[in-house]
Design an enzyme around this catalytic site. Structure first.
Site, mmCIF file in Angstrom:
data_model
loop_
_atom_site.group_PDB
_atom_site.id
_atom_site.type_symbol
_atom_site.label_atom_id
_atom_site.label_comp_id
_atom_site.label_asym_id
_atom_site.label_seq_id
_atom_site.Cartn_x
_atom_site.Cartn_y
_atom_site.Cartn_z
ATOM 1 N N LYS A 78 0.847 -1.199 0.000
ATOM 2 C CA LYS A 78 0.000 0.000 0.000
ATOM 3 C C LYS A 78 0.879 1.245 0.000
ATOM 4 C CE LYS A 78 -3.916 1.727 2.822
ATOM 5 N NZ LYS A 78 -4.766 1.403 3.987
ATOM 6 N N SER A 153 -9.635 1.447 3.099
ATOM 7 C CA SER A 153 -8.785 2.219 2.215
ATOM 8 C C SER A 153 -7.751 1.385 1.452
ATOM 9 C CB SER A 153 -8.080 3.305 3.020
ATOM 10 O OG SER A 153 -7.214 2.714 3.977
ATOM 11 N N SER A 177 -9.628 -0.971 7.311
ATOM 12 C CA SER A 177 -9.107 -0.804 5.947
ATOM 13 C C SER A 177 -8.435 -2.006 5.311
ATOM 14 C CB SER A 177 -8.143 0.373 5.900
ATOM 15 O OG SER A 177 -8.869 1.552 5.750
#
Ligand code: GLN
Length: 486
Positions: A78, A153, A177
């Site tokens: 990420k 996310s 997330s």
């Protein structure tokens, strides 16, 4: 089967007996990314050259007889995890061209283990969101239906893994997330206990709940990755000094007599009948496996969202203060005034997107003199009640079971104008975050062709127990074998 579709464990065997090389495996992943990411938009940065160089190095290490579960295994991270020499943007204009001078501890540990970084994945700006629609650059698509969001996310990581761009991906979970996008994309997403994995080099959002974790194709792979990234870190004073367990040792132990709690608040009349049906099937499967399932009550659960959305913006407003365009962040080219305040306003006004600004304002308000006691302090007290209630339940039960999300993936643009609706995405996932507990989302079924995950929450540091329950369920079901057709 294409090599990029392999699980970590299957690839390990083929690498060790020299049936395949790390270069071949990496090339297969890169090829898949190049053909499919035009549609999926999961990556912000692709690291083709460095990935191939790392693959050659891994092959040399393997040839010398070196062993290691992740040696030569390609992954994606990420884009809020710092990577030395590679851009880390947090999907924000604020850091569009930021190159970190050092690696996050998790990235450094994976590098030492010989894992191969293929690139950096999209997210909601600074991890604020549940759909990746808050990315300053683009929205990632859900591989099961490209008109829908992948969740967030860590939506880029979950979508990429579901589309077999890599063998595992890293996400971060502050209030869901990792788990919610795992549910939307039909992959395994694991949030470790707070402090189990170092936060050093993870861009801080809510420092009291932030944690890094794996997104994988099955439960065993998640346990294997956690074994490599977990452990105390001298750069993170909140990392736990507890010894790292062997997470796969007891993973296949059966569930006879294991106690599972079902919080009635998560199965109330407002739960959609289709989600209930998926959950009912999952529960009977677990009973068949020998588990004892009992309904319980968690009366403070309903405060998780309000509490989370006071504490999170408060910590965000403080953590993002460093991004002012001087030492870090976007520097405006427009000259509006000379005072420091005017320059800050211009830099931050241009650099941050609307959701980040909303949270900074909410948090600044909640922390301000006069309102601190009514909001932040109160939220912290209620957080303790939520936490105590979960911990007490987990003294009597091995795990708690809930749906991961109240529904399947929603349409892109479907609720991005409604922040409150978006905050309700976290209904089942924010409580375990506030309490710092380990939790996993695993594929549990489909509703009209879209996947839904099941959440299993364990007591603090009992990640091995969570893996055991999840693995048994997975092995008894076929859900994880379904592949998105993209
Ligand atoms: N949806 C939550 C939020 O917007 C979760 C974010 C996260 O875990 N990073 O805050």
């Amino acid at each position: 089967m294409n090599l990029n579709e392999l699980t970590i464990k299957a690839a390990r065997k083929l690498l060790d007996d020299k049936t395949i090389s790390a270069v071949q495996l990496t090339t297969a992943c890169l090829k898949r990314i190049k053909t499919t990411d035009k549609t999926l938009k999961a990556l912000i940065t692709l690291c083709e050259k460095s990935a191939l160089a790392a693959a050659h190095e891994a092959d040399a290490r393997i040839a010398k007889g070196e062993k290691g579960i992740l040696l030569g295994i390609p992954y994606l991270a990420k884009d809020n995890l710092l990577t030395k020499g590679i851009k880390t943007t947090a999907a924000s204009k604020m850091l569009e061209n930021y190159v970190a001078p050092y690696n996050a501890t998790v990235i450094a540990r994976l590098e030492a283990a010989g894992a191969i970084l293929l690139g950096k994945t999209n997210l909601d700006e600074f991890a604020h969101g549940a759909s990746t629609e808050n990315s300053a650059f683009f929205t990632t698509k859900n591989p099961w239906d490209i008109k829908r969001v992948p969740g967030g996310s860590s939506g880029g990581s979950a979508a990429a893994l579901a589309a077999d761009f890599c063998l595992f991906a890293l996400g971060s979970d502050t209030g869901g997330s990792i788990r919610q996008p795992a549910s939307f994309c039909s992959v395994v997403g694991f949030k470790p206990s707070y402090g189990r994995v170092s936060r050093h080099g993870l861009m801080s959002m809510t420092s009291s709940t932030d944690v890094v974790g794996p997104i994988t194709k099955n439960v065993e792979d998640a346990a294997l990755v956690l074994g490599v990234i977990a452990g105390v870190d001298e750069y993170d004073s909140t990392s736990s000094p507890d010894k790292v367990d062997n997470y796969t040792k007891n993973i296949s132990h059966n569930l006879k007599g294991l106690k599972i709690a079902l919080p009635q608040e998560c199965f109330g009349s407002d739960l959609s009948p289709a989600v209930r049906e998926v959950m009912d099937k999952a529960i009977s499967e677990l009973k068949k496996l020998g588990a004892q399932v009992r309904e319980i009550s968690l009366p403070h659960t309903k405060y998780s969202i309000p509490v989370y959305y006071i504490i999170t913006p408060s910590e965000i407003s403080s953590n993002l203060a460093r991004l002012d365009g001087f030492r870090y962040g976007h520097r405006s080219k427009v000259k509006v005034g000379e005072s420091l305040n005017e320059i800050y306003l211009q830099n931050r006004g241009e650099g941050f997107g609307p959701e980040v600004k909303r949270r900074i304002m909410l948090g600044t308000y909640a922390l301000s003199a006069g309102y601190f006691d009514a909001y932040y302090k109160k939220a912290q007290s209620v957080r303790m009640l939520i936490s105590d209630e979960l911990n007490e339940t987990l003294e009597k039960f091995d795990v708690i079971l809930t749906p991961t999300s109240p529904h399947t993936a929603f349409k892109i643009g479907g609720q991005d104008q409604d922040p409150l609706q978006m905050y309700l995405e976290d209904t089942f996932v924010s409580g375990p975050s506030l309490a710092g507990l380990p939790a996993i989302s695993i594929p549990a079924g489909f509703i009209k062709g879209l996947p839904l995950g099941l959440q299993i929450v364990g007591a603090k540091r009992q990640e091995a127990k969570v893996f055991q329950v999840a693995h048994n369920f997975e092995q008894a079901t076929e859900w994880h074998k379904n592949k998105a057709k993209i």
